[in-house]
Design an enzyme around this catalytic site. Sequence first.
Site, PDB file in Angstrom:
ATOM      1  CD  GLN A 152      36.320 -17.823  11.817  1.00  0.00           C
ATOM      2  OE1 GLN A 152      37.232 -17.021  11.696  1.00  0.00           O
ATOM      3  NE2 GLN A 152      36.373 -18.830  12.674  1.00  0.00           N
ATOM      4  CG  ASN A 167      35.450 -20.712  20.056  1.00  0.00           C
ATOM      5  OD1 ASN A 167      35.014 -21.715  20.610  1.00  0.00           O
ATOM      6  ND2 ASN A 167      35.547 -19.555  20.672  1.00  0.00           N
ATOM      7  CB  SER A 168      38.906 -21.051  14.229  1.00  0.00           C
ATOM      8  OG  SER A 168      38.759 -19.668  14.444  1.00  0.00           O
ATOM      9  CD  GLU A 180      33.298 -20.419  14.523  1.00  0.00           C
ATOM     10  OE1 GLU A 180      32.822 -19.777  15.476  1.00  0.00           O
ATOM     11  OE2 GLU A 180      34.068 -19.919  13.677  1.00  0.00           O
ATOM     12  CG  ASP A 210      43.669 -24.382  22.428  1.00  0.00           C
ATOM     13  OD1 ASP A 210      44.108 -23.219  22.372  1.00  0.00           O
ATOM     14  OD2 ASP A 210      42.526 -24.684  22.050  1.00  0.00           O
ATOM     15  CD  GLN A 211      46.466 -20.508  18.579  1.00  0.00           C
ATOM     16  OE1 GLN A 211      47.467 -20.339  17.879  1.00  0.00           O
ATOM     17  NE2 GLN A 211      45.857 -19.503  19.188  1.00  0.00           N
ATOM     18  CG  HIS A 235      44.288 -18.705  15.288  1.00  0.00           C
ATOM     19  ND1 HIS A 235      43.089 -18.719  14.607  1.00  0.00           N
ATOM     20  CD2 HIS A 235      43.969 -18.419  16.575  1.00  0.00           C
ATOM     21  CE1 HIS A 235      42.101 -18.453  15.450  1.00  0.00           C
ATOM     22  NE2 HIS A 235      42.606 -18.273  16.639  1.00  0.00           N
ATOM     23  CG  HIS A 242      37.289 -17.783  27.450  1.00  0.00           C
ATOM     24  ND1 HIS A 242      37.499 -18.712  28.459  1.00  0.00           N
ATOM     25  CD2 HIS A 242      38.507 -17.565  26.905  1.00  0.00           C
ATOM     26  CE1 HIS A 242      38.786 -19.018  28.516  1.00  0.00           C
ATOM     27  NE2 HIS A 242      39.416 -18.333  27.582  1.00  0.00           N
TER      28      HIS A 242
END
EC number: 2.4.1.298
Length: 443
Positions: free
Chosen positions: A340, A359-360, A363, A379-380, A355, A16
């Site tokens: 990252q 955000n990942s 990115e 949400d993954q 995962h 967040h």
Amino acid sequence: MVRRRVLLATFPAQGHINPALQFAKRLLKAGTDVTFFTSVYAWRRMANTASAAAGNPPGLDFVAFSDGYDDGLKPGGDGKRYMSEMKARGSEALRNLLLNNDDVTFVVYSHLFAWAAEVARLSHVPTALLWVEPATVLCIYHFYFNGYADEIDAGSNEIQLPRLPSLEQRSLPTFLLPATPERFRLMMKEKLETLDGEEKAKVLVNTFDALEPDALTAIDRYELIGIGPLIPSAFLDGEDPSETSYGGDLFEKSEENNCVEWLNSKPKSSVVYVSFGSVLRFPKAQMEEIGKGLLACGRPFLWMIREQKNDDGEEEEEEEELSCIGELKKMGKIVSWCSQLEVLAHPALGCFVTHCGWNSAVESLSCGIPVVAVPQWFDQTTNAKLIEDAWGTGVRVRMNEGGGVDGCEIERCVEMVMDGGDKTKLVRENAIKWKTLARQAMG
């Protein structure tokens, strides 16, 4: 001319904080001052890491409130009580802040801080939700609580919701799966009811129009606005090359192990980057399987294994438990934390085993890196569906009967996106396409 001031009420978790801080920078550049409102725990952690060394940019200030957990929620702690205390104490702190500071003209809040919207409305301050998951996930929740619960609960592998791609059960947010306790669904329903308390509520989403064009217009009741990708300029439009960090790390990166220096020694597109975020912790057996899969690939890898602390505050490192740790350290590099984005933007990077936290995902899209998706919760699972089927930038692992991932499956998926075959070429083409579109979204 009096500058406007926006208050960002932000849940104290890395997923967040990062997009909220990046949004704050955008507001500052547009001439709007920002108050960043979060817990004492998050503020202290941010202030103590290297990312805070440069200080706050002009116009940005931090206000921290004590939620009763100033050292963070301990492993095994009472999450329900934690959230209750956060709401009670945070609401009081925000109420007093708005009462004594009439320069705040707008409140933007995390969905886990929905109480901030209620406090702001009582103070006659307009609000907007900062949604840090894909717009598609918000739409799924909305439709579930507005007439589609039976269809979603039926367990079909062809769930069709308005203006969304066809979904199977394994691609639903885990809050909506049968095995998830009912209280989590009720919690999400409560958050959306808060949003429904405002006519044509504004929702600012960390996405962009080209990425989710249908989802952004799927809910008539809300005004969904794509404001992403919310990542530092140096890795996106390049307008500010010095902006290489979100500026709010809760964890210190591994200074003793320079990741970029190590990556510099590797060939282009050769390295597998493995990271499962700031929260997820796999059991030892699963870590062993991941290690076996990486060894079987025979490719150099960078594996981020975050340090954990036990109930006594002593550090525990998962890597020390791995039976194959010696072999792993010969083939790759294991660190407790790293930047990252610096890793994803490096020419040596070939794929990202992740995962699929949002955000990942954003990115990796913005840096043009193919993904091996290992989703676990929240949400993954939906993010992995979008990555594999909607955007074509990666592959999703197949879970075994026990709900874990075998090492041979990790190997299979990594090779699919790195072995140079037709699938590799297609995934890489799509990754570059979305990298270009992400940059264009900033224009």
